[in-house]
Design a protein around this motif. Sequence first.
Motif, PDB file in Angstrom:
ATOM      1  N   LEU A 382       0.854  -1.187   0.000  1.00 51.65           N
ATOM      2  CA  LEU A 382       0.000   0.000   0.000  1.00 51.65           C
ATOM      3  C   LEU A 382       0.900   1.251   0.000  1.00 51.65           C
ATOM      4  CD1 LEU A 382      -2.893   1.112   0.164  1.00 51.65           C
ATOM      5  CD2 LEU A 382      -2.702   0.971   2.666  1.00 51.65           C
ATOM      6  N   LYS A 383       0.730   2.118  -1.029  1.00 50.60           N
ATOM      7  CA  LYS A 383       1.573   3.303  -1.183  1.00 50.60           C
ATOM      8  C   LYS A 383       0.713   4.543  -1.429  1.00 50.60           C
ATOM      9  CE  LYS A 383       5.287   0.637  -3.398  1.00 50.60           C
ATOM     10  NZ  LYS A 383       6.163   0.518  -4.591  1.00 50.60           N
ATOM     11  N   HIS A 384       1.321   5.712  -1.238  1.00 50.68           N
ATOM     12  CA  HIS A 384       0.675   6.966  -1.632  1.00 50.68           C
ATOM     13  C   HIS A 384       1.712   7.864  -2.308  1.00 50.68           C
ATOM     14  CE1 HIS A 384       2.497   8.704   2.036  1.00 50.68           C
ATOM     15  NE2 HIS A 384       2.363   9.894   1.399  1.00 50.68           N
ATOM     16  N   TYR A 385       1.184   8.761  -3.142  1.00 46.69           N
ATOM     17  CA  TYR A 385       2.053   9.750  -3.805  1.00 46.69           C
ATOM     18  C   TYR A 385       1.674  11.122  -3.249  1.00 46.69           C
ATOM     19  CZ  TYR A 385       4.584  12.295  -7.407  1.00 46.69           C
ATOM     20  OH  TYR A 385       5.480  13.124  -8.072  1.00 46.69           O
ATOM     21  N   GLY A 386       2.637  11.791  -2.570  1.00 45.45           N
ATOM     22  CA  GLY A 386       2.350  13.093  -1.979  1.00 45.45           C
ATOM     23  C   GLY A 386       3.522  13.637  -1.193  1.00 45.45           C
ATOM     24  N   GLY A 387       3.303  14.775  -0.474  1.00 52.25           N
ATOM     25  CA  GLY A 387       4.342  15.404   0.335  1.00 52.25           C
ATOM     26  C   GLY A 387       3.951  16.833   0.687  1.00 52.25           C
ATOM     27  N   ARG A 388       4.952  17.694   0.893  1.00 53.09           N
ATOM     28  CA  ARG A 388       4.735  19.065   1.318  1.00 53.09           C
ATOM     29  C   ARG A 388       4.011  19.849   0.222  1.00 53.09           C
ATOM     30  NH1 ARG A 388       9.943  22.058   3.525  1.00 53.09           N
ATOM     31  NH2 ARG A 388      10.639  21.601   1.397  1.00 53.09           N
ATOM     32  N   PRO A 389       3.026  20.689   0.604  1.00 53.51           N
ATOM     33  CA  PRO A 389       2.277  21.470  -0.393  1.00 53.51           C
ATOM     34  C   PRO A 389       3.196  22.370  -1.209  1.00 53.51           C
ATOM     35  CG  PRO A 389       1.154  21.518   1.714  1.00 53.51           C
ATOM     36  CD  PRO A 389       2.486  20.884   1.963  1.00 53.51           C
ATOM     37  N   LYS A 390       2.792  22.582  -2.429  1.00 52.34           N
ATOM     38  CA  LYS A 390       3.567  23.423  -3.348  1.00 52.34           C
ATOM     39  C   LYS A 390       3.647  24.848  -2.807  1.00 52.34           C
ATOM     40  CE  LYS A 390       3.724  24.688  -8.238  1.00 52.34           C
ATOM     41  NZ  LYS A 390       3.023  24.556  -9.556  1.00 52.34           N
ATOM     42  N   GLY A 391       4.870  25.407  -2.741  1.00 48.76           N
ATOM     43  CA  GLY A 391       5.092  26.771  -2.246  1.00 48.76           C
ATOM     44  C   GLY A 391       5.179  26.878  -0.753  1.00 48.76           C
ATOM     45  N   TYR A 392       4.929  25.786  -0.007  1.00 54.92           N
ATOM     46  CA  TYR A 392       5.018  25.816   1.459  1.00 54.92           C
ATOM     47  C   TYR A 392       6.433  25.423   1.863  1.00 54.92           C
ATOM     48  CZ  TYR A 392       3.361  25.272   6.276  1.00 54.92           C
ATOM     49  OH  TYR A 392       3.158  25.419   7.642  1.00 54.92           O
ATOM     50  N   THR A 393       7.051  26.180   2.813  1.00 50.84           N
ATOM     51  CA  THR A 393       8.463  25.978   3.117  1.00 50.84           C
ATOM     52  C   THR A 393       8.737  25.297   4.458  1.00 50.84           C
ATOM     53  OG1 THR A 393       8.579  28.203   4.068  1.00 50.84           O
ATOM     54  CG2 THR A 393       9.120  27.960   1.722  1.00 50.84           C
ATOM     55  N   LYS A 394       7.745  25.219   5.310  1.00 46.27           N
ATOM     56  CA  LYS A 394       7.982  24.603   6.617  1.00 46.27           C
ATOM     57  C   LYS A 394       7.955  23.069   6.504  1.00 46.27           C
ATOM     58  CE  LYS A 394       6.010  28.406   9.318  1.00 46.27           C
ATOM     59  NZ  LYS A 394       4.996  28.797  10.325  1.00 46.27           N
ATOM     60  N   ASP A 395       8.551  22.428   7.516  1.00 50.69           N
ATOM     61  CA  ASP A 395       8.527  20.973   7.554  1.00 50.69           C
ATOM     62  C   ASP A 395       7.108  20.473   7.849  1.00 50.69           C
ATOM     63  OD1 ASP A 395      11.202  20.796   7.047  1.00 50.69           O
ATOM     64  OD2 ASP A 395      11.778  20.679   9.176  1.00 50.69           O
ATOM     65  N   VAL A 396       6.777  19.356   7.223  1.00 52.80           N
ATOM     66  CA  VAL A 396       5.434  18.788   7.395  1.00 52.80           C
ATOM     67  C   VAL A 396       5.556  17.287   7.701  1.00 52.80           C
ATOM     68  CG1 VAL A 396       4.393  20.471   5.831  1.00 52.80           C
ATOM     69  CG2 VAL A 396       5.215  18.276   4.937  1.00 52.80           C
ATOM     70  N   TYR A 397       4.408  16.700   8.135  1.00 49.23           N
ATOM     71  CA  TYR A 397       4.352  15.255   8.329  1.00 49.23           C
ATOM     72  C   TYR A 397       2.912  14.768   8.110  1.00 49.23           C
ATOM     73  CZ  TYR A 397       1.847  15.589  12.766  1.00 49.23           C
ATOM     74  OH  TYR A 397       0.888  15.836  13.709  1.00 49.23           O
ATOM     75  N   MET A 398       2.787  13.514   7.846  1.00 47.73           N
ATOM     76  CA  MET A 398       1.482  12.843   7.806  1.00 47.73           C
ATOM     77  C   MET A 398       1.675  11.420   8.359  1.00 47.73           C
ATOM     78  SD  MET A 398      -1.051  11.795   4.635  1.00 47.73           S
ATOM     79  CE  MET A 398      -0.109  10.343   4.262  1.00 47.73           C
ATOM     80  N   VAL A 399       0.685  10.897   9.069  1.00 45.37           N
ATOM     81  CA  VAL A 399       0.732   9.543   9.656  1.00 45.37           C
ATOM     82  C   VAL A 399      -0.343   8.682   9.010  1.00 45.37           C
ATOM     83  CG1 VAL A 399       0.489   8.183  11.759  1.00 45.37           C
ATOM     84  CG2 VAL A 399       1.628  10.414  11.848  1.00 45.37           C
ATOM     85  N   SER A 400       0.036   7.436   8.653  1.00 48.22           N
ATOM     86  CA  SER A 400      -0.950   6.488   8.088  1.00 48.22           C
ATOM     87  C   SER A 400      -1.014   5.228   8.944  1.00 48.22           C
ATOM     88  CB  SER A 400      -0.579   6.123   6.651  1.00 48.22           C
ATOM     89  OG  SER A 400       0.584   5.323   6.628  1.00 48.22           O
ATOM     90  N   HIS A 401      -2.158   4.585   8.907  1.00 53.61           N
ATOM     91  CA  HIS A 401      -2.385   3.299   9.581  1.00 53.61           C
ATOM     92  C   HIS A 401      -3.189   2.402   8.644  1.00 53.61           C
ATOM     93  CE1 HIS A 401      -1.315   4.776  13.697  1.00 53.61           C
ATOM     94  NE2 HIS A 401      -1.786   5.941  13.222  1.00 53.61           N
ATOM     95  N   VAL A 402      -2.857   1.109   8.638  1.00 52.38           N
ATOM     96  CA  VAL A 402      -3.730   0.104   8.006  1.00 52.38           C
ATOM     97  C   VAL A 402      -4.627  -0.454   9.100  1.00 52.38           C
ATOM     98  CG1 VAL A 402      -3.828  -2.069   6.740  1.00 52.38           C
ATOM     99  CG2 VAL A 402      -1.997  -0.433   6.276  1.00 52.38           C
ATOM    100  N   LEU A 403      -5.927  -0.624   8.803  1.00 50.93           N
ATOM    101  CA  LEU A 403      -6.888  -1.054   9.807  1.00 50.93           C
ATOM    102  C   LEU A 403      -7.155  -2.558   9.726  1.00 50.93           C
ATOM    103  CD1 LEU A 403      -9.492   1.851   9.528  1.00 50.93           C
ATOM    104  CD2 LEU A 403      -7.545   1.640  11.092  1.00 50.93           C
ATOM    105  N   ARG A 404      -7.296  -3.173  10.903  1.00 50.97           N
ATOM    106  CA  ARG A 404      -7.666  -4.588  10.965  1.00 50.97           C
ATOM    107  C   ARG A 404      -9.181  -4.682  11.140  1.00 50.97           C
ATOM    108  NH1 ARG A 404      -4.982  -8.180  15.524  1.00 50.97           N
ATOM    109  NH2 ARG A 404      -6.436  -6.985  16.835  1.00 50.97           N
TER     110      ARG A 404
END
Length: 474
Positions: A382-404
Amino acid sequence: MRIRALVAAAAAALIVPAVPAFATETPSPTTDPSETAAVEPTSAPDGTEETDEQPPAETQPESQPETQPEAQPDTEQQLEPRAETLVEEPTEPVRTGLVITVPTPTPAPGATFTVTYDVEDPTVLGTTINATWWILASDNTAPDGPQTTPITLDADGVGTIQATMPAKIGAYRFWGYIEGDAGATESYSADLGSNDVTKPGVTLSRSLSTFYPYPDGYRDTMSVKMTFNEVVSYTAKVVTEGGTLVRTLGSSSSFQGAKSYTWNGYNNAGNRVSGIYYIRVDAKDPAGNATTARISVGASAKKLTWKTYTKTVTARDALNYKYVGSCSTLKAPARSDWAGSRGLRSNVRCKAPATSARATVHTENVKCLPKSVDGNYRNLSLKHYGGRPKGYTKDVYMVSHVLRPSDWSSRQRHQFGNSIKWKTMASVASPNSLIQSRFSTQYCPAVWWTAGLNSSSRYDVWKYSVGIQYRVLA
């Protein structure tokens, strides 16, 4: 009538073993020896021999009556007088060469049927003739008792009577004779057989209409259950449409109830076969009534094979549920050049720092998977394509979970940062516990995951990619 009594006695002799008319008597050990003992010769006192010769009649003195003394009773034992019974010697019945013909097949219970009497010499019977008969069960009982009716013989000595088959199911024989005012024939017996004319009931059911004999653990065998409503002898086998024997399953000479057999798709020679076949059961009850039942089954040449599935969907198409705190937003699309993307924005509506709930933005996502024939999957990616918004300079994060799905608990937690690329959210070799509705016939099997953030972070997701291997028959 004396003849009737004698013939009736002869009839009973067919059922009860006859006692011999005469028996050889053995002398009693109490016979008086004096009746059989030899007389020893004695010598005369003068030395002359005694002779058996008697003096001439004219020289013998006139015999005088002798006075016999009265017999005195034996004081030790009284002798009872012997009573003698006179037994009249039986007279042979008149023989006429009687032949009785009964119908075939066996009449049904309660049915009336014709019995033909054929007398070789009817003249010895006289003018008034009666037929007497019994229909005897296997234990020699006559459920309806003896029956007698007048019978008329034609010039050839042939006549008929009407008899009725007992209503109770069983095996019977016809026994009877005819008699006239001048004599009676010998008795005659003929098997009627069983009056059971109902075919046995056979019910067949199978575990699978199609199975896959290749030994890979998936529906390699099938079973057939057969139920018999009465005692039968039977054979069970696998045959082709035309009846050619493929595999013998089993047989019994006497069975009632349910019996199951398993077939692994191999013939009697030990070779695996494929095609449409029939489980055929041939059954016969003790009365000879036969039934054949069959049920089709497909033996497929296919076997289980792993197949790879990969699907890419946009964040919009994968979205099933969202939670957006009052200080946060879910931007759609995240970017104008990413159609179907979603932008997660935490705490963009509040000036002061927000609580965790108000600052949280969270998505719940789902993707249906192909149906695996045996419900097994492997190598989930399971993958995703993404990251920091265009033009935004601060560090970012996102958390994912697979559900049982069994308890909707989180598995495979991963956290992602600034770079924009394909990023792996889960890689599971044995993912069966993460697949919902693997065996459902109503819903698609599916994988569920979440993506979210808070603490004033921002993150853009354009696409998700799901890859997995599932099993097909090929």
